[in-house]
Design a protein around this motif. Structure first.
Motif, PDB file in Angstrom:
ATOM      1  N   ASN A  85       0.838  -1.192   0.000  1.00  0.00           N
ATOM      2  CA  ASN A  85       0.000   0.000   0.000  1.00  0.00           C
ATOM      3  C   ASN A  85       0.874   1.244   0.000  1.00  0.00           C
ATOM      4  O   ASN A  85       1.876   1.303   0.731  1.00  0.00           O
ATOM      5  CB  ASN A  85      -0.909   0.043   1.238  1.00  0.00           C
ATOM      6  CG  ASN A  85      -1.944  -1.039   1.212  1.00  0.00           C
ATOM      7  OD1 ASN A  85      -1.717  -2.123   1.722  1.00  0.00           O
ATOM      8  ND2 ASN A  85      -3.068  -0.769   0.596  1.00  0.00           N
ATOM      9  N   LEU A  86       0.487   2.210  -0.828  1.00  0.00           N
ATOM     10  CA  LEU A  86       1.143   3.508  -0.787  1.00  0.00           C
ATOM     11  C   LEU A  86       0.747   4.203   0.518  1.00  0.00           C
ATOM     12  O   LEU A  86      -0.181   3.769   1.210  1.00  0.00           O
ATOM     13  CB  LEU A  86       0.713   4.353  -1.985  1.00  0.00           C
ATOM     14  CG  LEU A  86       1.049   3.793  -3.370  1.00  0.00           C
ATOM     15  CD1 LEU A  86       0.513   4.709  -4.456  1.00  0.00           C
ATOM     16  CD2 LEU A  86       2.547   3.602  -3.523  1.00  0.00           C
ATOM     17  N   ARG A  87       1.396   5.295   0.834  1.00  0.00           N
ATOM     18  CA  ARG A  87       1.041   6.066   2.038  1.00  0.00           C
ATOM     19  C   ARG A  87      -0.435   6.444   2.051  1.00  0.00           C
ATOM     20  O   ARG A  87      -1.054   6.499   3.104  1.00  0.00           O
ATOM     21  CB  ARG A  87       1.870   7.338   2.108  1.00  0.00           C
ATOM     22  CG  ARG A  87       3.119   7.218   2.892  1.00  0.00           C
ATOM     23  CD  ARG A  87       3.754   8.599   2.961  1.00  0.00           C
ATOM     24  NE  ARG A  87       3.565   9.174   4.273  1.00  0.00           N
ATOM     25  CZ  ARG A  87       4.518   9.262   5.171  1.00  0.00           C
ATOM     26  NH1 ARG A  87       5.699   8.806   4.887  1.00  0.00           N
ATOM     27  NH2 ARG A  87       4.281   9.813   6.326  1.00  0.00           N
ATOM     28  N   SER A  88      -0.977   6.703   0.878  1.00  0.00           N
ATOM     29  CA  SER A  88      -2.388   7.096   0.760  1.00  0.00           C
ATOM     30  C   SER A  88      -3.328   5.931   1.044  1.00  0.00           C
ATOM     31  O   SER A  88      -4.524   6.126   1.212  1.00  0.00           O
ATOM     32  CB  SER A  88      -2.657   7.622  -0.651  1.00  0.00           C
ATOM     33  OG  SER A  88      -2.484   6.576  -1.598  1.00  0.00           O
ATOM     34  N   GLY A  89      -2.787   4.713   1.064  1.00  0.00           N
ATOM     35  CA  GLY A  89      -3.607   3.516   1.257  1.00  0.00           C
ATOM     36  C   GLY A  89      -3.878   2.768  -0.035  1.00  0.00           C
ATOM     37  O   GLY A  89      -4.353   1.634  -0.012  1.00  0.00           O
ATOM     38  N   LYS A  90      -3.583   3.410  -1.165  1.00  0.00           N
ATOM     39  CA  LYS A  90      -3.815   2.779  -2.466  1.00  0.00           C
ATOM     40  C   LYS A  90      -2.995   1.497  -2.582  1.00  0.00           C
ATOM     41  O   LYS A  90      -1.782   1.510  -2.360  1.00  0.00           O
ATOM     42  CB  LYS A  90      -3.436   3.735  -3.587  1.00  0.00           C
ATOM     43  CG  LYS A  90      -3.585   3.138  -4.970  1.00  0.00           C
ATOM     44  CD  LYS A  90      -3.116   4.103  -6.045  1.00  0.00           C
ATOM     45  CE  LYS A  90      -3.171   3.428  -7.398  1.00  0.00           C
ATOM     46  NZ  LYS A  90      -2.673   4.291  -8.455  1.00  0.00           N
ATOM     47  N   THR A 113      -7.104  -3.296  -7.212  1.00  0.00           N
ATOM     48  CA  THR A 113      -7.954  -2.818  -6.130  1.00  0.00           C
ATOM     49  C   THR A 113      -8.413  -4.024  -5.336  1.00  0.00           C
ATOM     50  O   THR A 113      -8.608  -5.105  -5.890  1.00  0.00           O
ATOM     51  CB  THR A 113      -9.152  -1.987  -6.660  1.00  0.00           C
ATOM     52  OG1 THR A 113      -9.857  -1.437  -5.542  1.00  0.00           O
ATOM     53  CG2 THR A 113     -10.094  -2.819  -7.487  1.00  0.00           C
TER      54      THR A 113
END
Length: 130
Positions: A85-90, A113
């Protein structure tokens, strides 16, 4: 251009039953080292969230294997495909070893996703080729 699309839905109860039979060995077989650390932390604090995490990763890797058209045969393997996961949660797909080499040689990019809701985890992957 779309190279492939993969989707998977996973029954979290089935993952729980497999985990009950095989224990940590199942998580070690499915998860990369990075995913395993996250799974351990979540499982320690919230065992049910640990199972959901394991199910979403299982589902995403199944969807990815379908999108690249290989199923679970080399160079595709559970541990060479990591869902981070990226920092954004993606969520993003991070590949390792022979799978990364093959994927990069094909000039492919992937989008993933994942979602989970009590008893189910689902994933959708789109792989593109320029």
């Amino acid at each position: 251009m779309i190279y492939g699309i993969g989707t998977d839905i996973c029954d979290v109860r089935r993952i729980a039953a497999t985990f009950e039979r095989q224990g940590e060995r199942f998580a070690r077989r499915v998860l990369s080292d990075g995913e395993f650390k996250v799974w351990q932390a979540r499982s320690t604090r919230w065992p049910k969230r640990g199972l959901s995490f394991l199910a979403t990763r299982f589902s995403a890797k199944e969807a990815f294997s379908k999108a690249i058209g290989m199923g679970m045969r080399m160079p595709m393997s559970w541990r060479l495909c990591e869902i981070a996961n990226l920092r954004s949660g993606k969520p993003v797909i991070v590949l390792h070893g022979a799978l990364k080499e093959w994927f990069d040689a094909q000039g492919l990019t992937a989008h993933v996703t994942v979602t989970d809701e009590s008893d189910y985890a689902a994933s959708f992957v789109v792989v593109e080729k320029p």
